[in-house]
Design a protein around this motif. Structure first.
Motif, PDB file in Angstrom:
ATOM      1  N   GLU A 237       0.825  -1.208   0.000  1.00  0.00           N
ATOM      2  CA  GLU A 237       0.000   0.000   0.000  1.00  0.00           C
ATOM      3  C   GLU A 237       0.858   1.255   0.000  1.00  0.00           C
ATOM      4  O   GLU A 237       0.605   2.208  -0.752  1.00  0.00           O
ATOM      5  CB  GLU A 237      -0.921  -0.009   1.223  1.00  0.00           C
ATOM      6  CG  GLU A 237      -2.006  -1.069   1.176  1.00  0.00           C
ATOM      7  CD  GLU A 237      -2.779  -1.178   2.485  1.00  0.00           C
ATOM      8  OE1 GLU A 237      -3.768  -1.933   2.526  1.00  0.00           O
ATOM      9  OE2 GLU A 237      -2.386  -0.507   3.468  1.00  0.00           O
ATOM     10  N   ILE A 238       1.883   1.274   0.860  1.00  0.00           N
ATOM     11  CA  ILE A 238       2.750   2.449   0.956  1.00  0.00           C
ATOM     12  C   ILE A 238       3.519   2.653  -0.345  1.00  0.00           C
ATOM     13  O   ILE A 238       3.660   3.788  -0.836  1.00  0.00           O
ATOM     14  CB  ILE A 238       3.710   2.309   2.151  1.00  0.00           C
ATOM     15  CG1 ILE A 238       2.930   2.337   3.463  1.00  0.00           C
ATOM     16  CG2 ILE A 238       4.761   3.418   2.145  1.00  0.00           C
ATOM     17  CD1 ILE A 238       3.782   2.082   4.702  1.00  0.00           C
ATOM     18  N   TYR A 239       3.998   1.568  -0.942  1.00  0.00           N
ATOM     19  CA  TYR A 239       4.741   1.669  -2.206  1.00  0.00           C
ATOM     20  C   TYR A 239       3.837   2.279  -3.280  1.00  0.00           C
ATOM     21  O   TYR A 239       4.245   3.186  -4.027  1.00  0.00           O
ATOM     22  CB  TYR A 239       5.217   0.282  -2.637  1.00  0.00           C
ATOM     23  CG  TYR A 239       6.486   0.282  -3.454  1.00  0.00           C
ATOM     24  CD1 TYR A 239       6.637   1.115  -4.566  1.00  0.00           C
ATOM     25  CD2 TYR A 239       7.548  -0.557  -3.140  1.00  0.00           C
ATOM     26  CE1 TYR A 239       7.798   1.113  -5.324  1.00  0.00           C
ATOM     27  CE2 TYR A 239       8.714  -0.565  -3.885  1.00  0.00           C
ATOM     28  CZ  TYR A 239       8.839   0.270  -4.974  1.00  0.00           C
ATOM     29  OH  TYR A 239       9.988   0.285  -5.718  1.00  0.00           O
ATOM     30  N   ALA A 240       2.609   1.792  -3.367  1.00  0.00           N
ATOM     31  CA  ALA A 240       1.677   2.304  -4.374  1.00  0.00           C
ATOM     32  C   ALA A 240       1.346   3.769  -4.133  1.00  0.00           C
ATOM     33  O   ALA A 240       1.197   4.549  -5.080  1.00  0.00           O
ATOM     34  CB  ALA A 240       0.404   1.469  -4.362  1.00  0.00           C
ATOM     35  N   GLU A 241       1.238   4.169  -2.854  1.00  0.00           N
ATOM     36  CA  GLU A 241       0.929   5.560  -2.523  1.00  0.00           C
ATOM     37  C   GLU A 241       2.069   6.504  -2.912  1.00  0.00           C
ATOM     38  O   GLU A 241       1.838   7.613  -3.404  1.00  0.00           O
ATOM     39  CB  GLU A 241       0.656   5.691  -1.025  1.00  0.00           C
ATOM     40  CG  GLU A 241      -0.635   5.030  -0.552  1.00  0.00           C
ATOM     41  CD  GLU A 241      -0.693   4.909   0.964  1.00  0.00           C
ATOM     42  OE1 GLU A 241       0.250   5.396   1.641  1.00  0.00           O
ATOM     43  OE2 GLU A 241      -1.658   4.306   1.474  1.00  0.00           O
ATOM     44  N   LYS A 242       3.312   6.066  -2.719  1.00  0.00           N
ATOM     45  CA  LYS A 242       4.467   6.956  -2.864  1.00  0.00           C
ATOM     46  C   LYS A 242       5.177   6.853  -4.215  1.00  0.00           C
ATOM     47  O   LYS A 242       5.775   7.825  -4.679  1.00  0.00           O
ATOM     48  CB  LYS A 242       5.475   6.690  -1.735  1.00  0.00           C
ATOM     49  CG  LYS A 242       4.917   6.917  -0.343  1.00  0.00           C
ATOM     50  CD  LYS A 242       5.939   6.626   0.745  1.00  0.00           C
ATOM     51  CE  LYS A 242       7.020   7.680   0.810  1.00  0.00           C
ATOM     52  NZ  LYS A 242       7.891   7.493   2.010  1.00  0.00           N
ATOM     53  N   TYR A 243       5.132   5.677  -4.847  1.00  0.00           N
ATOM     54  CA  TYR A 243       5.992   5.474  -6.014  1.00  0.00           C
ATOM     55  C   TYR A 243       5.266   4.809  -7.183  1.00  0.00           C
ATOM     56  O   TYR A 243       5.856   4.008  -7.910  1.00  0.00           O
ATOM     57  CB  TYR A 243       7.211   4.624  -5.626  1.00  0.00           C
ATOM     58  CG  TYR A 243       8.057   5.245  -4.558  1.00  0.00           C
ATOM     59  CD1 TYR A 243       8.803   6.395  -4.804  1.00  0.00           C
ATOM     60  CD2 TYR A 243       8.109   4.695  -3.274  1.00  0.00           C
ATOM     61  CE1 TYR A 243       9.583   6.981  -3.820  1.00  0.00           C
ATOM     62  CE2 TYR A 243       8.878   5.270  -2.278  1.00  0.00           C
ATOM     63  CZ  TYR A 243       9.611   6.410  -2.557  1.00  0.00           C
ATOM     64  OH  TYR A 243      10.384   6.985  -1.573  1.00  0.00           O
ATOM     65  N   SER A 244       3.997   5.150  -7.376  1.00  0.00           N
ATOM     66  CA  SER A 244       3.273   4.579  -8.512  1.00  0.00           C
ATOM     67  C   SER A 244       3.044   5.637  -9.578  1.00  0.00           C
ATOM     68  O   SER A 244       3.000   6.843  -9.296  1.00  0.00           O
ATOM     69  CB  SER A 244       1.935   3.988  -8.065  1.00  0.00           C
ATOM     70  OG  SER A 244       1.086   5.002  -7.586  1.00  0.00           O
TER      71      SER A 244
END
Length: 298
Positions: A237-244
């Protein structure tokens, strides 16, 4: 010497990756092999005997042979399972090279030097194994590699546990690598870096690729606690929020440092001694020389 990496785990990770052999996940090794071969192709000389150090699949050895600039290649690996049909093959750890002094014209190292505890010592061994005026080329993952994953795993662990542990290995800066080449006694050292951005559907296929590359965490002070499903889901979730990107796919950065250095030889260019220049800089630049006032002037 303090150990940063667990050598037994490094070897275990690489052997496991070899058994799985997911060719799609080996894109970094293919990129490194092509780049090292391209650099050899433009060197105006022929190398009778080359050595590939711990190149896993042997793709780098194959590519440099295809340049026509290399007569023969001996591969060095941690296990005979990596031989892959090559008859010239020796087994040795990544930090103990089985090479005689002045025995090779060319040595290439694709994607393993970042896992050495004594990198200066390993580079010294490489330089000693080169014949005078022999060439060393390497591809080394550098700083910036997996910066997104490092940030996400750190953020997730702090959020869920209040603490943090190292889950992505440290990578060297390009300037530090250049300094190490000089320290090891290489002449005419050159370093440059290229950055590659790879996109994934989520953090999970990224981590599967890293496992297939043999790049799972080999740090001595790593956490021995397996990542829970809750941890992985929150990290995704955090990866998608910050680096998508706009299409929802995430980005992963890989920085590659390419290095070259020569075993010293009297025929090589040498820097001029201070004060030996025969032309003033102002004359070379076709400009007027400006004399600055001395510190003692009123």
């Amino acid at each position: 010497m303090d150990m940063i990496f667990d050598p037994a785990l490094v070897e275990k990770n690489r052997k496991r990756a070899w058994r799985v052999r997911d060719d799609k996940a080996l894109f970094l090794l293919d990129i490194a092999a092509d780049e090292l071969a391209d650099r050899i192709a433009i060197v105006e000389r022929h190398f009778d005997m080359a050595v590939e150090l711990h190149g896993a699949t042997g793709v780098t050895a194959q590519r440099i042979l295809q340049t026509g600039k290399v007569g023969a290649v001996m591969r060095v690996e941690t296990d005979a399972a990596f031989a892959e049909g090559f008859q010239e093959f020796k087994v040795a750890p990544i930090e103990a090279l089985p090479l005689e002094p002045a025995s090779a014209n060319l040595i290439v190292s694709p994607l393993t030097l970042h896992l050495t505890n004594d990198t200066p010592g390993t580079l010294i061994q490489i330089r000693r194994a080169l014949k005078p005026d022999g060439l060393f080329l390497a591809a080394i993952p550098g700083s910036g590699t997996l910066q997104e994953l490092r940030d996400v795993l750190l953020s997730t662990e702090i959020e869920l546990t209040g603490g943090a542990s190292a889950r992505v290995i440290p990578f060297a800066d390009v300037r530090d690598v250049g300094a190490l080449l000089q320290r090891a006694g290489f002449a005419l050292p050159v370093t440059d870096a290229e950055t590659y951005t790879v996109r994934y559907d989520s953090i999970l296929p990224l981590m599967r690729d890293l496992r297939a590359m043999g790049m799972t965490n080999p740090l001595m002070d790593r956490s021995r606690k397996p990542l829970s499903k809750r941890f992985l889901m929150r990290a995704a979730e955090i990866y998608a929020e910050k680096y998508s990107d706009a299409d929802g796919r995430i980005r992963a950065t890989f920085s590659m440092i390419y290095v070259s250095g020569w075993a010293p030889h009297e025929s090589q260019q040498k820097p001029l001694k201070p004060g030996s220049a025969k032309v003033r800089l102002a004359d070379a630049l076709k400009t007027a020389e400006i004399t600055l006032p001395s510190k003692d002037a009123d």
